[in-house]
Design a protein around this motif. Structure first.
Motif, PDB file in Angstrom:
ATOM      1  N   THR A  84       0.828  -1.211   0.000  1.00  9.65           N
ATOM      2  CA  THR A  84       0.000   0.000   0.000  1.00  9.65           C
ATOM      3  C   THR A  84       0.859   1.256   0.000  1.00  9.65           C
ATOM      4  OG1 THR A  84      -1.799  -1.135   1.146  1.00  9.65           O
ATOM      5  CG2 THR A  84      -1.781   1.268   1.267  1.00  9.65           C
ATOM      6  N   LEU A  85       1.894   1.263   0.834  1.00  9.32           N
ATOM      7  CA  LEU A  85       2.783   2.421   0.876  1.00  9.32           C
ATOM      8  C   LEU A  85       3.545   2.579  -0.434  1.00  9.32           C
ATOM      9  CD1 LEU A  85       4.173   2.098   4.523  1.00  9.32           C
ATOM     10  CD2 LEU A  85       2.403   3.665   3.671  1.00  9.32           C
ATOM     11  N   GLY A  86       3.902   1.455  -1.066  1.00 10.32           N
ATOM     12  CA  GLY A  86       4.570   1.540  -2.361  1.00 10.32           C
ATOM     13  C   GLY A  86       3.669   2.144  -3.425  1.00 10.32           C
ATOM     14  N   ASP A  87       2.393   1.757  -3.419  1.00 16.10           N
ATOM     15  CA  ASP A  87       1.445   2.355  -4.365  1.00 16.10           C
ATOM     16  C   ASP A  87       1.367   3.862  -4.183  1.00 16.10           C
ATOM     17  OD1 ASP A  87       0.834  -0.051  -5.496  1.00 16.10           O
ATOM     18  OD2 ASP A  87      -1.045  -0.340  -4.419  1.00 16.10           O
ATOM     19  N   ARG A  88       1.432   4.309  -2.937  1.00 15.30           N
ATOM     20  CA  ARG A  88       1.220   5.731  -2.644  1.00 15.30           C
ATOM     21  C   ARG A  88       2.499   6.546  -2.777  1.00 15.30           C
ATOM     22  NH1 ARG A  88      -2.330   8.289   2.282  1.00 15.30           N
ATOM     23  NH2 ARG A  88      -1.905  10.470   1.810  1.00 15.30           N
ATOM     24  N   TRP A  89       3.595   6.058  -2.228  1.00 15.92           N
ATOM     25  CA  TRP A  89       4.833   6.838  -2.186  1.00 15.92           C
ATOM     26  C   TRP A  89       5.766   6.549  -3.365  1.00 15.92           C
ATOM     27  CZ3 TRP A  89       6.055   5.594   3.657  1.00 15.92           C
ATOM     28  CH2 TRP A  89       5.134   6.282   4.456  1.00 15.92           C
ATOM     29  N   GLY A  90       5.514   5.491  -4.080  1.00 16.97           N
ATOM     30  CA  GLY A  90       6.401   5.065  -5.155  1.00 16.97           C
ATOM     31  C   GLY A  90       6.978   3.703  -4.834  1.00 16.97           C
ATOM     32  N   PRO A 203      12.035   1.247 -13.442  1.00 16.65           N
ATOM     33  CA  PRO A 203      11.453   2.591 -13.369  1.00 16.65           C
ATOM     34  C   PRO A 203      10.504   2.710 -12.192  1.00 16.65           C
ATOM     35  CG  PRO A 203      10.416   1.323 -15.114  1.00 16.65           C
ATOM     36  CD  PRO A 203      11.562   0.498 -14.619  1.00 16.65           C
ATOM     37  N   GLU A 204      10.400   3.947 -11.696  1.00 21.92           N
ATOM     38  CA  GLU A 204       9.463   4.218 -10.605  1.00 21.92           C
ATOM     39  C   GLU A 204       8.036   4.017 -11.097  1.00 21.92           C
ATOM     40  OE1 GLU A 204       8.524   4.068  -7.656  1.00 21.92           O
ATOM     41  OE2 GLU A 204       9.700   5.705  -6.790  1.00 21.92           O
ATOM     42  N   SER A 205       7.183   3.519 -10.237  1.00 19.15           N
ATOM     43  CA  SER A 205       5.776   3.360 -10.580  1.00 19.15           C
ATOM     44  C   SER A 205       4.932   3.570  -9.334  1.00 19.15           C
ATOM     45  CB  SER A 205       5.508   1.972 -11.181  1.00 19.15           C
ATOM     46  OG  SER A 205       5.751   0.955 -10.229  1.00 19.15           O
ATOM     47  N   HIS A 206       3.669   3.884  -9.555  1.00 23.26           N
ATOM     48  CA  HIS A 206       2.721   4.121  -8.466  1.00 23.26           C
ATOM     49  C   HIS A 206       1.435   3.346  -8.735  1.00 23.26           C
ATOM     50  CE1 HIS A 206       5.374   7.667  -8.332  1.00 23.26           C
ATOM     51  NE2 HIS A 206       5.074   7.757  -7.045  1.00 23.26           N
ATOM     52  N   GLY A 207       0.702   3.112  -7.689  1.00 22.98           N
ATOM     53  CA  GLY A 207      -0.643   2.561  -7.807  1.00 22.98           C
ATOM     54  C   GLY A 207      -1.647   3.598  -7.355  1.00 22.98           C
ATOM     55  N   ARG A 208      -2.698   3.129  -6.737  1.00 21.95           N
ATOM     56  CA  ARG A 208      -3.710   4.057  -6.247  1.00 21.95           C
ATOM     57  C   ARG A 208      -3.169   4.847  -5.059  1.00 21.95           C
ATOM     58  NH1 ARG A 208      -6.547  -0.617  -7.282  1.00 21.95           N
ATOM     59  NH2 ARG A 208      -8.115  -0.451  -8.917  1.00 21.95           N
ATOM     60  N   ARG A 209      -3.346   6.149  -5.088  1.00 23.77           N
ATOM     61  CA  ARG A 209      -2.941   6.980  -3.951  1.00 23.77           C
ATOM     62  C   ARG A 209      -4.106   7.017  -2.973  1.00 23.77           C
ATOM     63  NH1 ARG A 209      -0.360  12.575  -4.976  1.00 23.77           N
ATOM     64  NH2 ARG A 209       0.159  12.142  -2.813  1.00 23.77           N
ATOM     65  N   GLN A 210      -4.091   6.107  -2.027  1.00 25.95           N
ATOM     66  CA  GLN A 210      -5.165   6.046  -1.058  1.00 25.95           C
ATOM     67  C   GLN A 210      -4.577   5.977   0.346  1.00 25.95           C
ATOM     68  OE1 GLN A 210      -7.078   2.380  -2.388  1.00 25.95           O
ATOM     69  NE2 GLN A 210      -6.212   1.282  -0.646  1.00 25.95           N
ATOM     70  N   PRO A 211      -5.348   6.392   1.351  1.00 25.23           N
ATOM     71  CA  PRO A 211      -4.830   6.341   2.721  1.00 25.23           C
ATOM     72  C   PRO A 211      -4.545   4.902   3.142  1.00 25.23           C
ATOM     73  CG  PRO A 211      -6.837   7.674   2.577  1.00 25.23           C
ATOM     74  CD  PRO A 211      -6.697   6.971   1.270  1.00 25.23           C
ATOM     75  N   LEU A 212      -3.561   4.753   4.022  1.00 28.62           N
ATOM     76  CA  LEU A 212      -3.269   3.439   4.565  1.00 28.62           C
ATOM     77  C   LEU A 212      -4.424   2.990   5.452  1.00 28.62           C
ATOM     78  CD1 LEU A 212      -1.240   1.098   4.946  1.00 28.62           C
ATOM     79  CD2 LEU A 212      -0.297   2.356   6.892  1.00 28.62           C
ATOM     80  N   ASP A 213      -4.899   1.811   5.223  1.00 30.89           N
ATOM     81  CA  ASP A 213      -6.005   1.239   6.003  1.00 30.89           C
ATOM     82  C   ASP A 213      -5.449   0.741   7.337  1.00 30.89           C
ATOM     83  OD1 ASP A 213      -8.216  -0.064   6.965  1.00 30.89           O
ATOM     84  OD2 ASP A 213      -8.244  -1.627   5.422  1.00 30.89           O
ATOM     85  N   VAL A 214      -5.388   1.641   8.313  1.00 31.72           N
ATOM     86  CA  VAL A 214      -4.761   1.323   9.600  1.00 31.72           C
ATOM     87  C   VAL A 214      -5.551   0.257  10.348  1.00 31.72           C
ATOM     88  CG1 VAL A 214      -4.012   2.259  11.812  1.00 31.72           C
ATOM     89  CG2 VAL A 214      -3.733   3.621   9.738  1.00 31.72           C
ATOM     90  N   VAL A 215      -6.884   0.384  10.338  1.00 32.88           N
ATOM     91  CA  VAL A 215      -7.697  -0.611  11.039  1.00 32.88           C
ATOM     92  C   VAL A 215      -7.525  -1.986  10.401  1.00 32.88           C
ATOM     93  CG1 VAL A 215     -10.052  -1.283  11.653  1.00 32.88           C
ATOM     94  CG2 VAL A 215      -9.369   1.114  11.789  1.00 32.88           C
ATOM     95  N   GLY A 216      -7.594  -2.032   9.068  1.00 32.33           N
ATOM     96  CA  GLY A 216      -7.393  -3.308   8.386  1.00 32.33           C
ATOM     97  C   GLY A 216      -6.019  -3.884   8.646  1.00 32.33           C
ATOM     98  N   LEU A 217      -4.991  -3.012   8.609  1.00 29.40           N
ATOM     99  CA  LEU A 217      -3.626  -3.473   8.876  1.00 29.40           C
ATOM    100  C   LEU A 217      -3.503  -4.040  10.283  1.00 29.40           C
ATOM    101  CD1 LEU A 217      -0.627  -3.711   8.200  1.00 29.40           C
ATOM    102  CD2 LEU A 217      -0.349  -1.329   8.927  1.00 29.40           C
ATOM    103  N   THR A 218      -4.117  -3.362  11.249  1.00 31.42           N
ATOM    104  CA  THR A 218      -4.049  -3.838  12.632  1.00 31.42           C
ATOM    105  C   THR A 218      -4.722  -5.195  12.781  1.00 31.42           C
ATOM    106  OG1 THR A 218      -4.049  -1.557  13.432  1.00 31.42           O
ATOM    107  CG2 THR A 218      -4.628  -3.281  15.016  1.00 31.42           C
ATOM    108  N   LEU A 219      -5.892  -5.343  12.145  1.00 28.16           N
ATOM    109  CA  LEU A 219      -6.614  -6.611  12.261  1.00 28.16           C
ATOM    110  C   LEU A 219      -5.849  -7.754  11.596  1.00 28.16           C
ATOM    111  CD1 LEU A 219     -10.280  -5.434  11.582  1.00 28.16           C
ATOM    112  CD2 LEU A 219      -9.379  -6.327  13.737  1.00 28.16           C
ATOM    113  N   VAL A 220      -5.436  -7.554  10.340  1.00 33.25           N
ATOM    114  CA  VAL A 220      -4.757  -8.642   9.647  1.00 33.25           C
ATOM    115  C   VAL A 220      -3.372  -8.890  10.234  1.00 33.25           C
ATOM    116  CG1 VAL A 220      -3.654  -7.262   7.814  1.00 33.25           C
ATOM    117  CG2 VAL A 220      -4.323  -9.645   7.370  1.00 33.25           C
TER     118      VAL A 220
END
Length: 493
Positions: A84-90, A203-220
């Motif tokens: 997720t962070l790679g999609d957003r930050w590169g 080459p640098e690439s991006h995906g969807r720039r979306q907020p990190l799903d903190v609740v989902g990350l904590t649960l999984v």
């Protein structure tokens, strides 16, 4: 269960890759595969060195376990967040950051003077590895032409499996010739070699720039942590102990809660719509079966050659080459065959050959078995592994849009990593229950049953491939991976 998937709240995706002049395919493969090999190697690289570390640092048995498991747990838990962070930050930026963290933690491991310090450094190594593993495949897929992607993924897959399979052998050989600290110092020149290759070829690439799903990350993250912790502790405490049962049940409950939350999340960590792809879903089932059956067997058979036959770690490693080196030859061939025969045939055949190879080995092992009697089983298992790596990676990405490559890859990598821990724990438990002991005369007593268990799991995976679409792999070459799965407002999950 019917859920509503918002389709209009996420900002439009940024361009997936920066324009860049073409680079040789071999350079792109090296740039993506070298760091990934380094991170997968460290799964089991310490197993042959543990007796030396125990004597040097005065570690307890439990501390020795956590020197191995601290890496596995953080590695498995954080891969989805890294994607997720790679999609957003590169993706390349996060990939390089993971290499930096991994290398610094390797230096910390080599300099550790206590068991606690080594455990902590290993956990930080896992954080870096979590960013390396899933993003390496995503960056490679974007860097090579669609016409050569299947072959490139085949090489990448072969290197990935080789890293895990050779971990105990390389670790033992290095300890034999140098010291246990050298296991970690080796990562430093590898990283220094990889960084300029990455800057040139990926080459640098991006995906969807979306907020990190903190609740989902904590649960999984909590669910995976609890589940894997329960698995790795079960051999010592017993599968029926209250501690282990609580960890496994708690982990399962957290995963169920994660799925429920993700079905309603605006920006989910794992979009459940990915599982509408039959190819993606079946590929994850077969990946789990492959990791459980094969890598649990690798762990036990690598020790068998040393404990029973009396080989040094280096001698044992040379004798496993018909098994562990075969994927480097077979996996690229499988990548080239995929456009003609499709993924289903290759993946099913590969898993079936592994099951046959393990069955041969299980029926052959004994206290006085000559090495030559084991070679046919090693060859069958090695060819099967080579046929599995490339088709599995192709199936995971075949229906995915480019924006979903990192998430799909990290989901599959997380499942495979959990499978490695589960396979080692379950097959060792079967080994011990069958009366196996770490002695030349008692090792084979439980080994046969444990290896047959691994073969049975692989056979189940082979059967599961029958549910793969016939066109998987062939369609990926005609249209190129990345054909998007259409988003639907009312999605049935």
């Amino acid at each position: 269960m019917t859920v509503t998937a918002p389709t209009d709240q996420a900002p439009p995706p940024r361009p997936t890759a920066s324009p860049r002049r073409a680079v040789p395919l071999a350079v792109a493969l090296a740039a993506a595969s070298i760091p990934m090999f380094m991170s997968t190697l460290d799964n089991l690289v310490m197993t042959s060195a543990l007796p030396v570390i125990q004597a040097d640092l005065g570690a307890s048995i439990e501390q020795l376990q956590w020197m191995v498991n601290a890496y596995t747990l953080t590695f498995a838990t954080l891969m989805l967040a890294a994607a997720t962070l790679g999609d957003r930050w590169g993706r390349r930026r996060v990939f390089l950051g993971g290499i930096a963290v991994f290398t610094l933690a390797s230096i910390g491991s080599a300099l550790a003077t206590s068991a606690g310090a080594l455990i902590a450094a290993r956990a930080i190594q896992g954080v870096g590895g979590a960013a390396i593993m899933p993003l390496s495949l995503t960056l490679l897929a974007a860097a090579v032409p669609a016409s050569r992607r299947a072959m490139a993924i085949g090489v990448w897959g072969g290197v990935s499996g080789l890293g895990v399979a050779l971990g105990p052998v390389i670790g033992g050989a290095v300890v034999d010739g140098f010291s246990w600290q050298a296991i970690f110092w080796l990562n430093v020149p590898v990283a220094l070699l990889a960084v300029p290759l990455i800057l040139r070829a990926l080459p640098e690439s991006h995906g969807r720039r979306q907020p990190l799903d903190v609740v989902g990350l904590t649960l999984v993250g909590s669910g995976v942590l609890a589940g894997v912790w329960g698995i790795v502790r079960a051999n010592e405490l017993g599968w029926g102990s209250a501690t282990v049962v609580a960890a496994l049940v708690g982990g399962a409950a957290l995963i169920v809660a994660f799925v429920g939350y993700e079905s309603r999340a605006v920006h989910p960590l794992v979009p459940l719509r990915l599982f509408r792809s039959r190819s993606f879903s079946v590929a994850n089932i077969t990946s789990l079966a492959f990791s459980v059956g094969m890598f649990g067997a690798v762990f036990l058979l690598a020790q068998y050659l040393q404990v029973v036959n009396g080989y040094t770690p280096l001698e044992a490693g040379i004798r496993t080459l018909p098994w562990t080196a075969a994927p480097m030859v077979v996996a690229p061939i499988a990548g080239l065959l995929a456009p003609r025969v499709g993924v289903r045939v290759l993946l099913g055949t590969g898993l079936a050959l592994q099951a046959l190879g393990l069955t041969w080995l299980a029926l052959s092992v004994g206290a006085s078995t000559p090495y030559v009697d084991l070679v046919p089983g090693f060859v069958l298992a090695g060819i099967g592994m080579g046929l599995t790596f490339a088709p599995s990676a192709t199936a995971v990405l075949s229906d995915m849009a480019p924006d979903d490559h990192a998430t799909a890859s990290s989901t599959n990598a997380t499942i495979r990593e959990i499978g490695v821990a589960l396979g080692v724990a379950v097959l060792v438990a079967v080994f011990q229950a069958g009366g196996g002991t770490l002695t030349p005369t008692g090792y084979d007593q439980g080994l046969r049953t444990a290896i047959l268990t691994g073969a049975a799991v692989l056979a189940v995976g082979a059967v599961a491939t029958r549910w793969l679409p016939r066109t998987t792999g062939r369609a990926a070459v005609r249209t190129g991976p990345g054909t998007p799965i259409p988003a639907r407002s009312p999605a049935t999950v």
